[in-house]
Design a protein around this motif. Sequence first.
Motif, PDB file in Angstrom:
ATOM      1  N   PHE A  74      22.699 -27.593   0.650  1.00  0.00           N
ATOM      2  CA  PHE A  74      21.381 -26.969   0.754  1.00  0.00           C
ATOM      3  C   PHE A  74      21.042 -26.528   2.173  1.00  0.00           C
ATOM      4  O   PHE A  74      20.492 -25.423   2.351  1.00  0.00           O
ATOM      5  CB  PHE A  74      20.269 -27.878   0.226  1.00  0.00           C
ATOM      6  N   PRO A  75      21.315 -27.322   3.212  1.00  0.00           N
ATOM      7  CA  PRO A  75      20.967 -26.842   4.556  1.00  0.00           C
ATOM      8  C   PRO A  75      21.611 -25.500   4.897  1.00  0.00           C
ATOM      9  O   PRO A  75      20.999 -24.672   5.580  1.00  0.00           O
ATOM     10  CB  PRO A  75      21.478 -27.974   5.462  1.00  0.00           C
ATOM     11  N   ASP A  78      19.485 -23.115   3.255  1.00  0.00           N
ATOM     12  CA  ASP A  78      18.185 -23.027   3.913  1.00  0.00           C
ATOM     13  C   ASP A  78      18.212 -21.957   5.000  1.00  0.00           C
ATOM     14  O   ASP A  78      17.215 -21.257   5.228  1.00  0.00           O
ATOM     15  CB  ASP A  78      17.808 -24.388   4.516  1.00  0.00           C
ATOM     16  N   GLY A 106      12.599 -26.693   9.563  1.00  0.00           N
ATOM     17  CA  GLY A 106      12.916 -26.726   8.139  1.00  0.00           C
ATOM     18  C   GLY A 106      14.370 -27.063   7.887  1.00  0.00           C
ATOM     19  O   GLY A 106      14.704 -27.793   6.942  1.00  0.00           O
ATOM     20  N   THR A 109      14.833 -30.871   8.638  1.00  0.00           N
ATOM     21  CA  THR A 109      14.155 -31.660   7.609  1.00  0.00           C
ATOM     22  C   THR A 109      14.947 -31.637   6.312  1.00  0.00           C
ATOM     23  O   THR A 109      15.122 -32.663   5.647  1.00  0.00           O
ATOM     24  CB  THR A 109      12.741 -31.112   7.377  1.00  0.00           C
ATOM     25  N   SER A 110      15.438 -30.453   5.943  1.00  0.00           N
ATOM     26  CA  SER A 110      16.211 -30.354   4.709  1.00  0.00           C
ATOM     27  C   SER A 110      17.526 -31.104   4.837  1.00  0.00           C
ATOM     28  O   SER A 110      18.004 -31.711   3.872  1.00  0.00           O
ATOM     29  CB  SER A 110      16.455 -28.884   4.350  1.00  0.00           C
ATOM     30  N   THR A 315      17.097 -25.478  -6.898  1.00  0.00           N
ATOM     31  CA  THR A 315      15.795 -25.115  -6.331  1.00  0.00           C
ATOM     32  C   THR A 315      15.139 -24.078  -7.217  1.00  0.00           C
ATOM     33  O   THR A 315      15.800 -23.216  -7.807  1.00  0.00           O
ATOM     34  CB  THR A 315      15.914 -24.552  -4.902  1.00  0.00           C
ATOM     35  N   PHE A 333      12.053 -32.291  -2.695  1.00  0.00           N
ATOM     36  CA  PHE A 333      11.320 -31.718  -1.567  1.00  0.00           C
ATOM     37  C   PHE A 333      10.579 -30.474  -2.030  1.00  0.00           C
ATOM     38  O   PHE A 333      10.853 -29.919  -3.096  1.00  0.00           O
ATOM     39  CB  PHE A 333      12.263 -31.363  -0.413  1.00  0.00           C
ATOM     40  N   MET A 335       8.958 -26.848   0.025  1.00  0.00           N
ATOM     41  CA  MET A 335       8.877 -26.135   1.296  1.00  0.00           C
ATOM     42  C   MET A 335       8.142 -24.815   1.101  1.00  0.00           C
ATOM     43  O   MET A 335       8.370 -24.121   0.099  1.00  0.00           O
ATOM     44  CB  MET A 335      10.286 -25.863   1.839  1.00  0.00           C
ATOM     45  N   GLY A 347      12.916 -28.458  -4.578  1.00  0.00           N
ATOM     46  CA  GLY A 347      14.270 -28.900  -4.862  1.00  0.00           C
ATOM     47  C   GLY A 347      14.274 -30.057  -5.839  1.00  0.00           C
ATOM     48  O   GLY A 347      13.415 -30.943  -5.774  1.00  0.00           O
TER      49      GLY A 347
END
Length: 375
Positions: A74-75, A78, A106, A109-110, A315, A333, A335, A347
């Motif tokens: 995921f990052p 992101d 972001g 954090t992710s 997501t 999460f 966002m 997510g």
Amino acid sequence: MSPRPARRRRRAARWAAAGLALLALACALPVAAIEGGCAVAPDPTLQGRAGGGSRFGIAADGYKRAAGDSYLTFPEWDIVHAYADLAGVTRSASESAFDYWAATTGFWTSLCGATRAAGRTGDVTAGQKVTNYVIGLSFTAEMLIQGAYERTVGALTAWWRGPEPTEEDRFNARLLADYAVFLRQTPWYRYPFDAELSRLWRDVPFTPSLRAVERRGALSLQYGVKWAYAQGIAWLAGMDPAGLTIRSVVAGLDAADAAADPRITRLGPVPAGDGGPAALIETPRYRAFTEILRGLGARGRTVLEIAGNDRILTTVLLPPGRTVALAGAEPLFAMPIQSEPGWQRVGYDTAVEQLVEQIRAVEAAGGRFEHAYDY
């Protein structure tokens, strides 16, 4: 011989060493924060699921992927979402209106949340973790430098320009939109930054103005540096290329389903636990994989397992004030989306067998199913 040149060289060497030490510290701090503050112990209830391989008896070689890597991808995405947001904001305003700091925080954090979710499975690859740190540090440097420039010099020339964009502004808005789409299926370092820069100077009409001159200089420096950096990253990636396909087990799939989507390769039948027919398939990864899942759901098929795993990160995008209850899914999460004020990216840790139903439920509720994060 005067001792002054020697002293200058020693002084320059000390400053260089201090600078490198500070750079190393700046890079080490976020990595240490993630490893120290976001790592969790494996959940014993998930160990059989993650380490035991396919419940359909499919050999791990060429099939099984680390369960935790779905969350750890995921990052990377992101960053793709951040560029899509930057393209959307630039299209309606200018680059100076984008919140670069929020994009940077972001990512980290992710990554923290992804590290926790992946750690619970006890099944992650070191390569994916290293990749996240490399791209995270690169992305952070890019966002902070670009943000500092765009929020000062870029904002000033945008104000001086007025509401009407220059040809250079239109060029960059188009490039950013194209780049955001490109990233959905292809690694960033394959983008033709050199060809786009040539097009800027060859094809974009130049009308003298402060904004036009500033944009040409800024874009040339920005994309020139990215092109040079991309050459090195492409070389490193070529030493260990990522697999571009993934295998899944789908209930009820037959030859007609494979014929309906040429991206699906049917590898053979699989004995399903309930005695019903199922098949092992091979498909592309990334954005194409999500599109294939949507098509399978539309034809009434159910995905039973993906790469030997029965849970996956997904997501969805939800409009302002909208929530949706999803069976077999645990929210991880939420966002905000800069380019669509009020919308949120949410997510979920999703049961694979609920994937196609999740797509239908989200879209029936007025949201958009965005992505299933393969391993």
